[in-house]
Design an enzyme around this catalytic site. Structure first.
Site, PDB file in Angstrom:
ATOM      1  N   LYS A 154       2.159  33.158 -17.668  1.00 58.02           N
ATOM      2  CA  LYS A 154       3.078  34.188 -17.440  1.00 58.02           C
ATOM      3  C   LYS A 154       4.465  33.743 -18.247  1.00 58.02           C
ATOM      4  O   LYS A 154       5.397  34.427 -18.307  1.00 58.02           O
ATOM      5  CB  LYS A 154       3.814  34.430 -15.938  1.00 58.02           C
ATOM      6  CG  LYS A 154       2.759  34.284 -14.822  1.00 58.02           C
ATOM      7  CD  LYS A 154       3.582  34.787 -13.281  1.00 58.02           C
ATOM      8  CE  LYS A 154       2.527  34.452 -12.495  1.00 58.02           C
ATOM      9  NZ  LYS A 154       1.995  32.979 -11.967  1.00 58.02           N
ATOM     10  N   GLY A 155       4.383  32.614 -18.712  1.00 58.54           N
ATOM     11  CA  GLY A 155       5.527  32.043 -19.623  1.00 58.54           C
ATOM     12  C   GLY A 155       5.865  32.827 -20.690  1.00 58.54           C
ATOM     13  O   GLY A 155       7.288  32.680 -21.189  1.00 58.54           O
ATOM     14  N   ASP A 194       5.685  30.209 -24.094  1.00 56.32           N
ATOM     15  CA  ASP A 194       7.162  29.767 -24.051  1.00 56.32           C
ATOM     16  C   ASP A 194       7.484  28.287 -24.595  1.00 56.32           C
ATOM     17  O   ASP A 194       8.525  27.923 -25.367  1.00 56.32           O
ATOM     18  CB  ASP A 194       7.845  30.022 -22.660  1.00 56.32           C
ATOM     19  CG  ASP A 194       6.763  29.223 -21.400  1.00 56.32           C
ATOM     20  OD1 ASP A 194       5.591  28.871 -22.092  1.00 56.32           O
ATOM     21  OD2 ASP A 194       7.040  29.068 -20.437  1.00 56.32           O
ATOM     22  N   ASP A 245       3.844  21.805 -24.982  1.00 57.60           N
ATOM     23  CA  ASP A 245       4.172  20.445 -24.536  1.00 57.60           C
ATOM     24  C   ASP A 245       2.953  19.467 -24.895  1.00 57.60           C
ATOM     25  O   ASP A 245       2.924  19.148 -26.081  1.00 57.60           O
ATOM     26  CB  ASP A 245       4.203  20.665 -23.070  1.00 57.60           C
ATOM     27  CG  ASP A 245       4.781  19.601 -22.176  1.00 57.60           C
ATOM     28  OD1 ASP A 245       4.996  18.245 -22.962  1.00 57.60           O
ATOM     29  OD2 ASP A 245       4.791  19.542 -21.142  1.00 57.60           O
ATOM     30  N   LYS A 280       8.276  20.571 -27.129  1.00 58.90           N
ATOM     31  CA  LYS A 280       8.350  19.409 -26.747  1.00 58.90           C
ATOM     32  C   LYS A 280       7.403  18.152 -27.455  1.00 58.90           C
ATOM     33  O   LYS A 280       6.588  18.005 -27.033  1.00 58.90           O
ATOM     34  CB  LYS A 280       8.341  19.435 -25.413  1.00 58.90           C
ATOM     35  CG  LYS A 280       9.111  18.278 -24.564  1.00 58.90           C
ATOM     36  CD  LYS A 280       8.472  18.485 -23.009  1.00 58.90           C
ATOM     37  CE  LYS A 280       9.517  19.046 -22.197  1.00 58.90           C
ATOM     38  NZ  LYS A 280       9.161  18.959 -20.833  1.00 58.90           N
ATOM     39  N   ASP A 325       9.019  28.193 -15.600  1.00 55.06           N
ATOM     40  CA  ASP A 325       9.364  28.053 -14.235  1.00 55.06           C
ATOM     41  C   ASP A 325       9.291  26.643 -13.711  1.00 55.06           C
ATOM     42  O   ASP A 325       8.828  25.666 -14.338  1.00 55.06           O
ATOM     43  CB  ASP A 325       8.238  28.603 -13.323  1.00 55.06           C
ATOM     44  CG  ASP A 325       6.952  28.046 -13.507  1.00 55.06           C
ATOM     45  OD1 ASP A 325       6.396  27.534 -14.631  1.00 55.06           O
ATOM     46  OD2 ASP A 325       6.506  27.765 -12.605  1.00 55.06           O
ATOM     47  N   ARG A 333      12.387  31.776 -13.682  1.00 55.03           N
ATOM     48  CA  ARG A 333      11.954  32.177 -15.021  1.00 55.03           C
ATOM     49  C   ARG A 333      12.858  33.367 -15.480  1.00 55.03           C
ATOM     50  O   ARG A 333      12.689  33.647 -16.552  1.00 55.03           O
ATOM     51  CB  ARG A 333      10.471  32.833 -14.865  1.00 55.03           C
ATOM     52  CG  ARG A 333       9.292  32.202 -14.397  1.00 55.03           C
ATOM     53  CD  ARG A 333       7.997  32.833 -14.609  1.00 55.03           C
ATOM     54  NE  ARG A 333       6.852  32.118 -13.715  1.00 55.03           N
ATOM     55  CZ  ARG A 333       6.105  31.460 -14.538  1.00 55.03           C
ATOM     56  NH1 ARG A 333       6.252  31.242 -15.829  1.00 55.03           N
ATOM     57  NH2 ARG A 333       5.158  30.860 -13.861  1.00 55.03           N
TER      58      ARG A 333
HETATM   59  C1  PRP Z   1       2.750  26.513 -19.273  1.00 53.53           C
HETATM   60  C2  PRP Z   1       3.450  27.064 -20.566  1.00 53.53           C
HETATM   61  C3  PRP Z   1       2.593  26.968 -21.530  1.00 53.53           C
HETATM   62  C4  PRP Z   1       1.824  25.594 -21.200  1.00 53.53           C
HETATM   63  C5  PRP Z   1       2.285  24.543 -22.072  1.00 53.53           C
HETATM   64  O1  PRP Z   1       2.010  27.186 -18.611  1.00 53.53           O
HETATM   65  O2  PRP Z   1       3.651  28.515 -20.340  1.00 53.53           O
HETATM   66  O3  PRP Z   1       1.326  27.599 -21.548  1.00 53.53           O
HETATM   67  O4  PRP Z   1       2.027  25.402 -19.794  1.00 53.53           O
HETATM   68  O5  PRP Z   1       1.789  23.195 -21.613  1.00 53.53           O
HETATM   69  P1  PRP Z   1       0.658  22.273 -22.328  1.00 53.53           P
HETATM   70  O6  PRP Z   1       1.256  22.423 -24.032  1.00 53.53           O
HETATM   71  O7  PRP Z   1       0.960  21.192 -21.772  1.00 53.53           O
HETATM   72  O8  PRP Z   1      -0.677  22.916 -22.232  1.00 53.53           O
HETATM   73  P2  PRP Z   1       1.426  27.316 -17.130  1.00 53.53           P
HETATM   74  O9  PRP Z   1       0.078  26.819 -17.174  1.00 53.53           O
HETATM   75  O10 PRP Z   1       2.419  26.234 -16.082  1.00 53.53           O
HETATM   76  O11 PRP Z   1       1.420  28.695 -16.575  1.00 53.53           O
HETATM   77  P3  PRP Z   1       2.791  29.950 -16.622  1.00 53.53           P
HETATM   78  O12 PRP Z   1       2.794  30.327 -18.134  1.00 53.53           O
HETATM   79  O13 PRP Z   1       2.330  30.841 -15.576  1.00 53.53           O
HETATM   80  O14 PRP Z   1       4.064  28.981 -16.223  1.00 53.53           O
END
Ligand code: PRP
Length: 178
Positions: free
Chosen positions: A42-43, A98, A101, A129, A157, A163
């Site tokens: 959802k990010g 978003d 990481d 990041k 989030d 969010r």
């Molecule tokens: C978060 C973010 C990215 C991912 C980044 O999504 O939106 O998609 O993690 O992390 P990474 O580079 O370590 O893979 P999440 O799975 O928390 O779901 P969300 O988008 O619903 O918050």
């Protein structure tokens, strides 16, 4: 909610200038193409919604909800929670998220889209990041770099909350150490 924020990391004004810069760049780079934007739920929201308004191209959009998981060689392992409605074969795709990481999610998504026959896949993230990186992947379009801090807001989030903050902020430690 805003009392849980220690400091603003990327302000609303800064976000606006990022949207303009990335929108102009994508418009220029895809001048003769008709890209498909794929937002990762959802990010990706509200970044994706706002970015689209700065792109002057014929384009389409779709959403994908995936969770990456770490196998022995973590890359390429992805669980699809909600799949695309679009056939990506032969399409020029820009994946919107978003934050980049560890990179596991985006690496898995790129392999998925390529396996399905995408013509090209580029990555556009609001935040990068670099200190968190585990997978060998970089984004093509980056809004801003963030240090290794717990950032929330504008799509990001903590336990599904925050969010809806209009900026990116750093959470007070007491909020997540409770
Ligand atoms: C978060 C973010 C990215 C991912 C980044 O999504 O939106 O998609 O993690 O992390 P990474 O580079 O370590 O893979 P999440 O799975 O928390 O779901 P969300 O988008 O619903 O918050």
């Amino acid at each position: 909610m805003i009392n849980d924020i220690k400091k603003i990391s990327v302000s609303e004004d800064k976000i606006q200038s990022i949207l303009t810069r990335l929108g102009n760049q994508i418009t220029k780079d895809y001048k003769d193409k008709e890209p498909l934007f794929i937002g990762l739920l959802k990010g990706c929201n509200p970044f994706m919604v706002d970015l689209m308004k700065h792109i002057n191209l014929y384009c389409t959009l779709d959403y994908l909800d995936v969770s990456s998981y770490a196998g022995t060689k973590s890359t390429g392992n992805v669980r699809i929670n909600h799949d695309l409605n679009t056939n990506v074969e032969g399409k020029d795709i820009i994946v919107i998220d978003d934050i980049l990481d560890t990179g596991r999610t985006l690496l898995a998504v790129v392999s998925l889209l390529k396996a399905r026959g995408a013509k090209s896949v580029k990555l556009c993230v609001l935040l990068d990041k670099p200190e968190g990186r585990v997978a060998a992947i970089e984004a093509d379009y980056v809004g801003d770099l963030v240090p290794n801090e717990f950032v929330v807001g504008y799509g990001l989030d903590y336990n599904e909350k925050y969010r809806n903050l209009p900026y990116i902020g750093v959470l007070k430690e007491e909020v997540y150490s409770k």
